[in-house]
Scaffold this motif. Structure first.
Motif, mmCIF file in Angstrom:
data_model
loop_
_atom_site.group_PDB
_atom_site.id
_atom_site.type_symbol
_atom_site.label_atom_id
_atom_site.label_comp_id
_atom_site.label_asym_id
_atom_site.label_seq_id
_atom_site.Cartn_x
_atom_site.Cartn_y
_atom_site.Cartn_z
ATOM 1 N N ASP A 39 0.804 -1.231 0.000
ATOM 2 C CA ASP A 39 0.000 0.000 0.000
ATOM 3 C C ASP A 39 0.832 1.273 0.000
ATOM 4 N N ASN A 40 2.132 1.173 0.201
ATOM 5 C CA ASN A 40 2.978 2.353 0.037
ATOM 6 C C ASN A 40 4.436 1.908 -0.169
ATOM 7 N N VAL A 41 5.280 2.871 -0.435
ATOM 8 C CA VAL A 41 6.648 2.524 -0.798
ATOM 9 C C VAL A 41 7.401 1.879 0.384
ATOM 10 N N THR B 103 5.988 -0.260 2.624
ATOM 11 C CA THR B 103 5.624 -1.695 2.656
ATOM 12 C C THR B 103 6.292 -2.422 1.496
ATOM 13 N N TRP C 80 8.044 2.159 -8.385
ATOM 14 C CA TRP C 80 6.877 2.715 -7.681
ATOM 15 C C TRP C 80 6.218 3.809 -8.530
ATOM 16 N N ASP D 231 2.184 7.206 -5.715
ATOM 17 C CA ASP D 231 1.316 7.875 -4.740
ATOM 18 C C ASP D 231 -0.019 8.312 -5.329
ATOM 19 N N GLU E 63 -5.448 3.306 -2.328
ATOM 20 C CA GLU E 63 -4.776 2.396 -1.387
ATOM 21 C C GLU E 63 -4.898 0.945 -1.832
#
Ligand code: AMP
Length: 361
Positions: free
Chosen positions: A132-134, A136, A175, A181, A185
């Motif tokens: 869910d984000n860089v 993780t 990413w 971003d 999510e």
């Protein structure tokens, strides 16, 4: 509901969501069996328009239009797995939807698919982590190791929406490439990169009575992440792929044809890469294998007919005609034992599947 009769007689109508080449070839098969085909597609000038009894144009999220479409059909099926849940639900309120909405649910999200296969059915898949984000992503790469394959959970196909991360410095670029971003999510999944020895697939079917049949194993090669050739029957088939496919079909209470793609390891171990709840490009060879082809098999299944023979009487090599390769048709037409299948697409684009050939031996 019009289609509550279990077995459709000739003259009945099959609705297909989607108007691409898979719908076109399903339509040919339905016509052979005396069944009518209605196509629902956002594009009027689609490959299936040329063979449909009726074409309804509309968007896939237009529930009202889908309900109207389905109310004129005895059964509704689809040619791609990204039919939105709302559409599937709308169609199913008017006619039996085969394969069912659960199959769509599982197949259209790589995370749901892998969790279903591994946790529910105990089937081996590549190691994976929800991203869910860089941060993780970095943590997941430490756990799964390099290289890793970062993929969008939804709407990826033919290598679109995926990028290989070979080492730590690749992380930020990967990413960003997938939208980083800007994504909602939980839009991405990381998979361990699998050093497979070959890619294989199995095309199987389950009838309305729960009986299952599978075609022989198919060995596939890809170019630029797009399927290039399929060879069947493939060498070295120990029956494992078929067993796995039948397990999936039963667990989903599935009706229709399914494609299951595998990575085969040096040890012979199989990992499921993905499942396609529909007829599949690696099953096109069946059209000239001397068996009931996958398109007729799918129509038979969704119409409640008995499944046909899956035993070929020759070896077939299928080659996709991608982009400009379609212009080779005059030379191909001179070759003995080469069966040409063109999709009627007017515009040739790089990477676009324009047709395929089946060469028998
Ligand atoms: P997919 O869209 O997931 O089927 O991926 C397209 C192609 O990319 C596959 O047929 C493989 O050749 C390659 N690929 C995808 N995922 C992996 C993986 N985890 N490990 C190695 N190769 C992969």
């Amino acid at each position: 509901m019009r289609g509550s009769r279990e077995i459709l007689a000739p003259g009945a109508t099959i609705g297909i969501l989607g108007g691409g080449q898979l719908a076109r070839m399903m339509g040919h098969a339905a016509a052979r069996l005396g069944l009518n085909v209605h196509i629902y597609s956002p594009v009027a000038d689609c490959p299936a328009a040329q063979i449909a009894n009726l074409l309804i144009t509309g968007e896939y999220d237009d529930a009202e239009s889908i309900i109207k479409f389905a109310s004129d059909c005895d059964v509704v099926t689809y040619e791609f797995e990204n039919v939105p849940a709302v559409t599937a639900k709308a169609a199913a309120s008017e006619a039996p939807l085969r394969p069912n909405a659960r199959a769509l649910d599982v197949a259209q999200d790589r995370l749901t698919e892998k969790s279903f296969l591994q946790a529910q059915l105990g089937i081996d898949v590549a190691g994976f982590e929800d991203i869910d984000n860089v941060f993780t992503l970095r943590r997941a790469l430490k756990r799964l190791g390099y290289p890793g394959v970062l993929k969008t959970r939804r709407l990826g196909y033919d290598g679109k929406g995926q990028v290989i991360i070979r080492s730590e410095p690749d992380i930020d670029a990967a990413w960003e490439k997938l939208g980083g971003d800007t994504l909602p999510e939980n839009a991405l999944i990381l998979e361990a990169f699998i050093p497979f020895t070959r890619e294989i697939s199995i095309i199987a079917a389950r009838g309305l009575d729960g009986s299952c049949k599978a075609y022989p194993l198919t060995e596939n090669t890809h170019e630029n992440h797009i399927l290039h050739t399929s060879l069947a029957p493939a060498p070295r088939d120990n029956g494992e792929a078929q067993k796995i496919a039948f397990k999936i079909l039963d667990a989903l209470d599935y009706v229709g044809v399914i494609g299951v793609e595998f990575f085969e390891m040096k040890t012979g171990k199989l990992l499921v890469n993905e499942i396609a709840p529909r007829v599949h490009n690696s099953g096109h060879w069946t059209q000239n294998g001397g068996c009931i082809d996958q398109f007729e098999q799918h129509i038979r299944a969704v119409a409640g007919w008995p499944l046909g023979s899956t035993v070929p009487n020759c070896r077939v090599k299928m080659t996709n005609l991608i982009g400009e390769a379609v212009n080779q048709w005059p030379a191909l037409a001179l070759q003995a034992n080469t069966h040409i299948h063109l999709y009627g697409k007017k515009e040739v684009r790089a990477g676009r599947k324009m047709g395929h050939i089946n060469q028998t031996s």
